[in-house]
Enzyme design. Sequence first.
Site, mmCIF file in Angstrom:
data_model
loop_
_atom_site.group_PDB
_atom_site.id
_atom_site.type_symbol
_atom_site.label_atom_id
_atom_site.label_comp_id
_atom_site.label_asym_id
_atom_site.label_seq_id
_atom_site.Cartn_x
_atom_site.Cartn_y
_atom_site.Cartn_z
ATOM 1 N N LYS A 158 0.737 -1.150 0.044
ATOM 2 C CA LYS A 158 -0.120 -0.060 -0.051
ATOM 3 C C LYS A 158 1.018 1.229 0.031
ATOM 4 O O LYS A 158 1.426 1.510 0.945
ATOM 5 C CB LYS A 158 -0.905 -0.026 1.271
ATOM 6 C CG LYS A 158 -2.039 -1.087 1.340
ATOM 7 C CD LYS A 158 -2.929 -0.926 0.361
ATOM 8 C CE LYS A 158 -4.337 -1.975 0.654
ATOM 9 N NZ LYS A 158 -5.288 -1.695 -0.488
ATOM 10 N N ASP A 182 -0.380 -0.488 -4.643
ATOM 11 C CA ASP A 182 -1.905 -0.088 -4.226
ATOM 12 C C ASP A 182 -1.683 1.635 -3.935
ATOM 13 O O ASP A 182 -1.541 1.452 -2.639
ATOM 14 C CB ASP A 182 -2.877 -0.801 -3.532
ATOM 15 C CG ASP A 182 -4.190 -0.349 -3.779
ATOM 16 O OD1 ASP A 182 -4.362 0.698 -4.568
ATOM 17 O OD2 ASP A 182 -4.985 -1.138 -3.285
ATOM 18 N N GLU A 209 -2.137 -0.129 -8.663
ATOM 19 C CA GLU A 209 -3.681 -0.217 -8.832
ATOM 20 C C GLU A 209 -4.112 1.277 -8.323
ATOM 21 O O GLU A 209 -3.421 1.881 -7.271
ATOM 22 C CB GLU A 209 -3.848 -0.989 -7.392
ATOM 23 C CG GLU A 209 -5.251 -1.729 -7.652
ATOM 24 C CD GLU A 209 -5.547 -2.543 -6.338
ATOM 25 O OE1 GLU A 209 -4.808 -3.563 -6.101
ATOM 26 O OE2 GLU A 209 -6.696 -2.386 -5.718
ATOM 27 N N ASP A 234 -9.343 0.184 -9.121
ATOM 28 C CA ASP A 234 -10.062 -0.468 -7.967
ATOM 29 C C ASP A 234 -11.287 0.376 -7.716
ATOM 30 O O ASP A 234 -12.516 0.325 -7.964
ATOM 31 C CB ASP A 234 -9.120 -0.502 -6.937
ATOM 32 C CG ASP A 234 -9.929 -1.098 -5.751
ATOM 33 O OD1 ASP A 234 -10.905 -1.749 -5.842
ATOM 34 O OD2 ASP A 234 -9.152 -1.529 -4.688
ATOM 35 N N LYS A 256 -13.964 -6.638 -6.899
ATOM 36 C CA LYS A 256 -14.385 -7.244 -5.469
ATOM 37 C C LYS A 256 -16.111 -7.395 -5.245
ATOM 38 O O LYS A 256 -16.704 -6.875 -5.640
ATOM 39 C CB LYS A 256 -14.164 -6.305 -4.304
ATOM 40 C CG LYS A 256 -12.594 -5.842 -4.312
ATOM 41 C CD LYS A 256 -12.356 -4.758 -3.205
ATOM 42 C CE LYS A 256 -10.758 -4.444 -3.524
ATOM 43 N NZ LYS A 256 -10.313 -3.062 -2.649
#
Length: 341
Positions: A158, A182, A209, A234, A256
Amino acid sequence: MKHTEISYEVQRLELKHSWNLSRGSWDFKENVIVRLTREGISGWGEAAPNSRYDETPESTVALVEKAAEGLAALHPAEYVRFGEAIQQLGDGQTAAKAALDMALMDWVGKSFKTPLHRFWGLSAAETPITTLTIGIDTPEVIREKVNEAKDFPILKIKLGSRDDREIIAAVRAVTDKPLCVDANEGWKDRETALRNIKWLAGENVVFVEQPMPAAMLDDIAWVRQRASLPLIADESVKQGSEIPQLAAAFDGINIKVMKSGGLQEALRMIWMAKTLGLKVMLGCMVETSLGISAAAALSPLVDYADLDGHLLIKNDPYRGIAIDGGKIVLNDMFGVGVVER
Ligand code: MG
């Protein structure tokens, strides 16, 4: 019983490490477990409400209560019609809808006596490797988490804070494994995003991402034309209707179940993305083994998986999929494939 019964409970999940993203920090998570019962068979589903999408445990419970009233007359064996009725319960609240659709498909699998991946004609041998996610933290904690993740051949890191360089340096101090990055919308202008992606291209990164905020689609398209790493959407994509407009700005999408509103919509999205030539990633929220195992049933269809949400929880109430050297291992239990611990 001549009607379908829907009940729920709120489950407090304690996290192993506090969960830090570019938009906030959490020590526990409250998810909602849904049960759908008919003819003595009970299907289970999970909602992981996400503040990014205006969802709370309370708003989730409100939609499930509405469903319990509105859907009682429908038969879960007619899961296509039942699934449409779930999507028509109102705008948004996709985590609640996902829990209902998951419970529905778990019921179907149990009723038809088949694991869901087999119900959809998928091979358990073709599951992908899942990444393990390393949240934003101090360099010391990041090095510790990377060392704990030694069984995973690919890590997801992240970024999107001012500490990006320190974070990657901490990871690279202990491993040279390929990384997925991400940014969680954390880079706020296109020059910053492009500069970071050019730097990451030299750090053995597989893809990036959501480099920039979802609302900045034109800027993301500008970055993509100049970037050498694939960009995966995302926060820019929840449901299938949003996929066509993203094809110019991204190389792939992170689907997701919690964003899509259910397993049935997630499956449609996978095929839509493939048709448009987009790569498909299957991701998750902080979820128990129930939600993760449900998503994993679709995983033989995808290019990348990030199905590690259950590993972040101390008190996972369910046992479902296994992970062996990073590879997702499905089981032969009917439906989603979980039992209570
Ligand atoms: Mg993400």
